[in-house]
Design a protein around this motif. Structure first.
Motif, PDB file in Angstrom:
ATOM      1  N   PHE A 199       0.809  -1.227   0.000  1.00 33.80           N
ATOM      2  CA  PHE A 199       0.000   0.000   0.000  1.00 33.80           C
ATOM      3  C   PHE A 199       0.840   1.274   0.000  1.00 33.80           C
ATOM      4  N   CYS A 200       2.119   1.181   0.318  1.00 30.93           N
ATOM      5  CA  CYS A 200       2.955   2.378   0.464  1.00 30.93           C
ATOM      6  C   CYS A 200       2.979   3.174  -0.848  1.00 30.93           C
ATOM      7  N   VAL A 201       2.809   4.491  -0.760  1.00 30.33           N
ATOM      8  CA  VAL A 201       2.798   5.294  -1.987  1.00 30.33           C
ATOM      9  C   VAL A 201       4.190   5.833  -2.310  1.00 30.33           C
ATOM     10  N   ASP A 202       5.159   5.554  -1.463  1.00 32.13           N
ATOM     11  CA  ASP A 202       6.517   6.018  -1.725  1.00 32.13           C
ATOM     12  C   ASP A 202       7.508   4.907  -1.375  1.00 32.13           C
ATOM     13  N   ARG A 203       7.307   3.743  -2.032  1.00 31.39           N
ATOM     14  CA  ARG A 203       8.126   2.561  -1.743  1.00 31.39           C
ATOM     15  C   ARG A 203       9.602   2.823  -1.962  1.00 31.39           C
ATOM     16  N   SER A 245       9.114  -0.116   3.030  1.00 26.49           N
ATOM     17  CA  SER A 245       8.148   0.964   2.826  1.00 26.49           C
ATOM     18  C   SER A 245       8.729   2.250   3.405  1.00 26.49           C
ATOM     19  N   CYS A 246       8.095   3.384   3.040  1.00 26.93           N
ATOM     20  CA  CYS A 246       8.655   4.662   3.498  1.00 26.93           C
ATOM     21  C   CYS A 246       8.401   4.866   4.987  1.00 26.93           C
ATOM     22  N   GLY A 247       7.292   4.320   5.481  1.00 29.30           N
ATOM     23  CA  GLY A 247       6.995   4.438   6.908  1.00 29.30           C
ATOM     24  C   GLY A 247       6.305   5.735   7.302  1.00 29.30           C
ATOM     25  N   VAL A 248       6.212   6.689   6.376  1.00 27.68           N
ATOM     26  CA  VAL A 248       5.647   7.990   6.760  1.00 27.68           C
ATOM     27  C   VAL A 248       4.475   8.452   5.884  1.00 27.68           C
ATOM     28  N   CYS A 249       4.211   7.775   4.766  1.00 30.59           N
ATOM     29  CA  CYS A 249       3.092   8.217   3.919  1.00 30.59           C
ATOM     30  C   CYS A 249       1.767   7.866   4.632  1.00 30.59           C
ATOM     31  N   PRO A 250       0.657   8.479   4.205  1.00 24.47           N
ATOM     32  CA  PRO A 250      -0.616   8.205   4.881  1.00 24.47           C
ATOM     33  C   PRO A 250      -0.959   6.711   4.922  1.00 24.47           C
ATOM     34  N   SER A 251      -0.687   5.995   3.830  1.00 22.10           N
ATOM     35  CA  SER A 251      -0.983   4.551   3.823  1.00 22.10           C
ATOM     36  C   SER A 251      -0.161   3.823   4.869  1.00 22.10           C
ATOM     37  N   CYS A 252       1.139   4.108   4.890  1.00 20.66           N
ATOM     38  CA  CYS A 252       2.017   3.452   5.873  1.00 20.66           C
ATOM     39  C   CYS A 252       1.522   3.725   7.295  1.00 20.66           C
ATOM     40  N   LEU A 253       1.154   4.976   7.541  1.00 22.59           N
ATOM     41  CA  LEU A 253       0.737   5.329   8.902  1.00 22.59           C
ATOM     42  C   LEU A 253      -0.540   4.574   9.288  1.00 22.59           C
TER      43      LEU A 253
HETATM   44 ZN   LIG Z   1       4.743   4.640   2.735  1.00 21.74          ZN
END
Ligand SMILES: [Zn+2]
Length: 375
Positions: free
Chosen positions: A51-55, A60-68
């Protein structure tokens, strides 16, 4: 959860990352791994990556809205099913989602025993019922809130009852578009073959000793040698390793208790054994279980020592001296008897057996086994 927070399994992580980046997402997957292997943790990292939008290349990026949202287990397109003890016939997992979220966020390595304890229902067996399967079907047929994938994660599908499993089978046969159903299981033997055959297997093996060692060092900042010792005792199960790490003080206590016990049994000192039983009966069930796990570990290490594979034995000072004297009494003939007796005692403790009777019986078994070795 980030991949880097999942202990070990580097090759599996790389494979999963590659599959997402190549768009090869299977509709139905089974993450199969024994207790303490981290299969649930791995799935949480996988879903977050999906789901991460900034893989990133390796996480994963850990900070995008999906990750959160996923890291808090509140993403609207990720649905969780798990065993629960129904208060009403029509109950579904979602009625228990708040404690489930707490339990998983607190410990993504949790097992069913810990989960039921969280529900305050230690002595009951939960199931996943047919109402939950219907709920999965309903959730997956709806449009995704955020336009991407919809995921249904089913933890411990061994606990699907038959009507629920059959209903799930129908969903697996014709999964709606852009949906991913992920089963997270410990034992495939307890699942329907028809379900197994419709899922793509991701096998999560037991953790290797060095993976557990590193995991313990990261979590507890403990010394390498101690972590290595605990890892060797854990049989690839991070839950056991972590539990023992939290009880490090008791490793020494356990050693003294075990050494004294073996000496008394060897000398057939019945009065001494009776005193020893009083002592162990007083320490409580959890510690008794640790003690038996530890004792069995020492016995297994003796067998290793006997085969001359000494570099496998991670032991220090007093333990090593004792073990060298004790090892000749563990033979290929009696090893299995020790393992069976200790395992049976462990199970009986779990089922609230009387500890005085249990350890008296076990002492006599040990006494006989020790004294029937021909030297
Ligand atoms: Zn992310």
């Amino acid at each position: 959860m980030l991949f880097r927070s999942v202990i070990g399994h580097h090759e599996i992580k790389n494979k999963l990352i590659k599959s997402v980046n190549n768009g090869r997402i299977s509709h139905a997957q089974l993450f199969l791994g024994p207790e303490g292997s981290g299969n649930l943790a791995m799935v949480l990292a996988y879903v977050q990556y999906l789901f991460c939008v900034d893989r990133k290349e390796d996480d994963s990026c850990g900070v995008c809205p999906s990750c959160l949202k996923i890291s808090k287990l509140v993403h609207p397109d990720v649905h969780f099913s798990f065993p629960f003890i129904a208060k009403k016939k029509e109950d579904i997992s979602n009625n228990y989602i708040v404690p489930f979220r707490d339990a998983v966020l607190n410990d993504p390595y949790l097992n069913l025993i810990k989960w039921y304890a969280e529900l305050g229902e230690e002595k009951k067996q939960g199931i996943i019922n047919v109402y939950e399967s219907a709920e999965i079907s309903k959730k997956l047929s709806l449009k995704a809130y955020e336009g991407g994938y919809k995921v249904s994660l089913i933890w411990m599908p061994e606990n699907l009852n038959i009507p629920a499993a059959n209903k799930l089978l129908k969903i697996l046969e014709e999964p709606p578009d852009k949906t991913v159903i992920i089963l997270v299981a410990n034992e495939s033997e307890k699942m329907l073959k028809t379900i197994l055959s419709r899922t793509q297997l991701v096998k999560i093996p037991r953790l290797r000793n060095e993976e557990i060692t590193n995991g313990l060092i990261d979590k507890f900042e403990m010394e390498h040698d101690l972590a290595e010792n605990l890892a060797a005792m854990s049989d690839g199960n991070y839950l056991i390793a972590r539990e023992n790490a939290l009880n490090v003080g008791s490793v020494n206590e356990n050693f003294e208790l075990f050494r004294d016990w073996m000496r008394l049994c060897f000398k057939k000192d019945i009065k001494g054994v009776t005193g020893w039983v009083q002592k162990i009966a007083a320490i409580g069930r959890e510690k008794q279980k640790h003690f038996l796990t530890y004792g069995l570990h020492l016995i297994r290490q003796c067998a290793v020592l006997n085969y001359g594979v000494e570099n496998l034995v991670n032991m220090g000072g007093d333990e090593r001296v004792f073990m060298q004297k004790f090892a000749p009494y563990i033979t290929h003939k009696n090893l299995q008897d020790y393992i069976s007796s200790f395992n049976l005692a462990y199970q009986h403790i779990q089922r609230n057996a009387n500890p005085k009777i249990l350890f008296t019986d076990l002492s006599f078994e040990v006494l006989i086994m020790l004294n029937s070795v021909e030297k």
